[in-house]
Scaffold this motif. Structure first.
Motif, PDB file in Angstrom:
ATOM      1  N   PRO A  17       0.832  -1.209   0.000  1.00  0.00           N
ATOM      2  CA  PRO A  17       0.000   0.000   0.000  1.00  0.00           C
ATOM      3  C   PRO A  17       0.868   1.261   0.000  1.00  0.00           C
ATOM      4  N   ALA A  18       0.449   2.240  -0.792  1.00  0.00           N
ATOM      5  CA  ALA A  18       1.196   3.490  -0.899  1.00  0.00           C
ATOM      6  C   ALA A  18       0.880   4.438   0.250  1.00  0.00           C
ATOM      7  N   LEU A  19      -0.199   4.137   0.976  1.00  0.00           N
ATOM      8  CA  LEU A  19      -0.628   5.003   2.069  1.00  0.00           C
ATOM      9  C   LEU A  19      -0.860   4.173   3.320  1.00  0.00           C
ATOM     10  N   THR A  20      -0.573   4.766   4.472  1.00  0.00           N
ATOM     11  CA  THR A  20      -0.960   4.125   5.720  1.00  0.00           C
ATOM     12  C   THR A  20      -2.476   4.246   5.850  1.00  0.00           C
ATOM     13  N   ARG A  21      -3.063   3.511   6.791  1.00  0.00           N
ATOM     14  CA  ARG A  21      -4.505   3.629   7.007  1.00  0.00           C
ATOM     15  C   ARG A  21      -4.891   5.047   7.381  1.00  0.00           C
ATOM     16  N   ALA A  22      -4.083   5.670   8.227  1.00  0.00           N
ATOM     17  CA  ALA A  22      -4.378   7.043   8.661  1.00  0.00           C
ATOM     18  C   ALA A  22      -4.306   8.007   7.483  1.00  0.00           C
ATOM     19  N   GLU A  23      -3.283   7.854   6.648  1.00  0.00           N
ATOM     20  CA  GLU A  23      -3.149   8.734   5.479  1.00  0.00           C
ATOM     21  C   GLU A  23      -4.318   8.541   4.518  1.00  0.00           C
ATOM     22  N   ALA A  24      -4.667   7.291   4.266  1.00  0.00           N
ATOM     23  CA  ALA A  24      -5.795   7.005   3.367  1.00  0.00           C
ATOM     24  C   ALA A  24      -7.088   7.590   3.935  1.00  0.00           C
ATOM     25  N   SER A  25      -7.244   7.536   5.244  1.00  0.00           N
ATOM     26  CA  SER A  25      -8.446   8.071   5.875  1.00  0.00           C
ATOM     27  C   SER A  25      -8.523   9.585   5.721  1.00  0.00           C
ATOM     28  N   VAL A  26      -7.402  10.266   5.921  1.00  0.00           N
ATOM     29  CA  VAL A  26      -7.372  11.726   5.763  1.00  0.00           C
ATOM     30  C   VAL A  26      -7.715  12.094   4.321  1.00  0.00           C
ATOM     31  N   LEU A  27      -7.107  11.393   3.372  1.00  0.00           N
ATOM     32  CA  LEU A  27      -7.396  11.691   1.975  1.00  0.00           C
ATOM     33  C   LEU A  27      -8.857  11.400   1.646  1.00  0.00           C
ATOM     34  N   ALA A  28      -9.407  10.335   2.206  1.00  0.00           N
ATOM     35  CA  ALA A  28     -10.818  10.007   1.968  1.00  0.00           C
ATOM     36  C   ALA A  28     -11.720  11.130   2.455  1.00  0.00           C
ATOM     37  N   VAL A  29     -11.440  11.649   3.629  1.00  0.00           N
ATOM     38  CA  VAL A  29     -12.257  12.754   4.157  1.00  0.00           C
ATOM     39  C   VAL A  29     -12.182  13.949   3.211  1.00  0.00           C
ATOM     40  N   LEU A  30     -10.986  14.266   2.734  1.00  0.00           N
ATOM     41  CA  LEU A  30     -10.831  15.416   1.838  1.00  0.00           C
ATOM     42  C   LEU A  30     -11.493  15.170   0.481  1.00  0.00           C
ATOM     43  N   VAL A  31     -11.454  13.937  -0.001  1.00  0.00           N
ATOM     44  CA  VAL A  31     -12.114  13.610  -1.261  1.00  0.00           C
ATOM     45  C   VAL A  31     -13.620  13.818  -1.130  1.00  0.00           C
ATOM     46  N   PHE A  32     -14.198  13.310  -0.043  1.00  0.00           N
ATOM     47  CA  PHE A  32     -15.650  13.320   0.089  1.00  0.00           C
ATOM     48  C   PHE A  32     -16.210  14.579   0.749  1.00  0.00           C
ATOM     49  N   ALA A  33     -15.422  15.236   1.601  1.00  0.00           N
ATOM     50  CA  ALA A  33     -15.921  16.428   2.297  1.00  0.00           C
ATOM     51  C   ALA A  33     -15.432  17.720   1.658  1.00  0.00           C
ATOM     52  N   GLY A  34     -14.365  17.650   0.877  1.00  0.00           N
ATOM     53  CA  GLY A  34     -13.798  18.858   0.289  1.00  0.00           C
ATOM     54  C   GLY A  34     -12.790  19.496   1.236  1.00  0.00           C
ATOM     55  N   GLU A  35     -12.434  20.713   0.945  1.00  0.00           N
ATOM     56  CA  GLU A  35     -11.429  21.436   1.737  1.00  0.00           C
ATOM     57  C   GLU A  35     -11.927  21.656   3.161  1.00  0.00           C
ATOM     58  N   LEU A  36     -11.027  21.435   4.125  1.00  0.00           N
ATOM     59  CA  LEU A  36     -11.370  21.611   5.531  1.00  0.00           C
ATOM     60  C   LEU A  36     -10.240  22.331   6.249  1.00  0.00           C
ATOM     61  N   THR A  37     -10.578  22.966   7.366  1.00  0.00           N
ATOM     62  CA  THR A  37      -9.530  23.523   8.215  1.00  0.00           C
ATOM     63  C   THR A  37      -8.865  22.362   8.962  1.00  0.00           C
ATOM     64  N   MET A  38      -7.725  22.626   9.549  1.00  0.00           N
ATOM     65  CA  MET A  38      -7.029  21.595  10.310  1.00  0.00           C
ATOM     66  C   MET A  38      -7.912  21.079  11.447  1.00  0.00           C
ATOM     67  N   GLY A  39      -8.606  21.993  12.128  1.00  0.00           N
ATOM     68  CA  GLY A  39      -9.491  21.601  13.228  1.00  0.00           C
ATOM     69  C   GLY A  39     -10.653  20.739  12.757  1.00  0.00           C
ATOM     70  N   GLU A  40     -11.254  21.121  11.640  1.00  0.00           N
ATOM     71  CA  GLU A  40     -12.357  20.331  11.090  1.00  0.00           C
ATOM     72  C   GLU A  40     -11.884  18.929  10.701  1.00  0.00           C
ATOM     73  N   LEU A  41     -10.714  18.881  10.098  1.00  0.00           N
ATOM     74  CA  LEU A  41     -10.154  17.598   9.681  1.00  0.00           C
ATOM     75  C   LEU A  41      -9.833  16.725  10.889  1.00  0.00           C
ATOM     76  N   ALA A  42      -9.277  17.322  11.928  1.00  0.00           N
ATOM     77  CA  ALA A  42      -8.975  16.579  13.155  1.00  0.00           C
ATOM     78  C   ALA A  42     -10.256  16.039  13.784  1.00  0.00           C
ATOM     79  N   ARG A  43     -11.309  16.844  13.824  1.00  0.00           N
ATOM     80  CA  ARG A  43     -12.587  16.384  14.379  1.00  0.00           C
ATOM     81  C   ARG A  43     -13.160  15.239  13.549  1.00  0.00           C
ATOM     82  N   GLN A  44     -13.113  15.365  12.243  1.00  0.00           N
ATOM     83  CA  GLN A  44     -13.622  14.303  11.365  1.00  0.00           C
ATOM     84  C   GLN A  44     -12.887  12.984  11.606  1.00  0.00           C
ATOM     85  N   GLU A  45     -11.601  13.076  11.863  1.00  0.00           N
ATOM     86  CA  GLU A  45     -10.784  11.879  12.048  1.00  0.00           C
ATOM     87  C   GLU A  45     -10.734  11.407  13.499  1.00  0.00           C
TER      88      GLU A  45
END
Length: 137
Positions: A17-45
């Protein structure tokens, strides 16, 4: 337990795998939710800001995400997935999902009907406890 077993089995089919589970999860959130602030991204994850900052810095170094000023308020920085990040994420998802798609295509009509009728219940199970729905659910 079935979902966990399925995810583990599918991940085990990807030898490098080219991504860790955590990295893939962060990218998934950005793919499906769009641009987020660091705080929003941290809450989502479900992680603390320092943890998310490290993850974003690693992804940023690899050219998979970028920081950009908010269009309405330049004081706010948003995290966005890059074209390279999206391409890598999608390729990984295809590698993981191809065996599942092949299995589903092999089902006879009765098996397909059983699975389709179970979908509402499976959605409830996936959302138990009010957790965020996984991408694609």
């Amino acid at each position: 337990m079935i979902a966990v077993k399925l995810i583990r089995r599918l991940r085990g089919l990807d030898p490098s795998p080219a991504l860790t589970r955590a990295e893939a999860s962060v990218l998934a959130v950005l793919v499906f939710a769009g641009e987020l602030t660091m705080g929003e991204l941290a809450r989502q994850e479900g992680v603390k800001a320092p943890t998310m900052t490290r993850q974003v810095q690693n992804l940023e170094r690899r050219g998979l995400v970028r920081r950009q000023a908010d269009s309405a308020d330049a004081r706010i920085t948003r995290i966005a997935i890059t074209a390279s990040g999206r391409k890598l994420f999608v390729a990984g998802q295809k590698r993981l999902l191809t065996p599942l798609v092949e299995l589903l295509r092999s089902f006879d009509r009765s098996e397909s009907a059983t699975l389709i009728s179970a979908m509402p219940v499976l959605r409830k199970v996936a959302n138990v406890g009010g957790r965020r729905a996984e991408p694609g659910s």
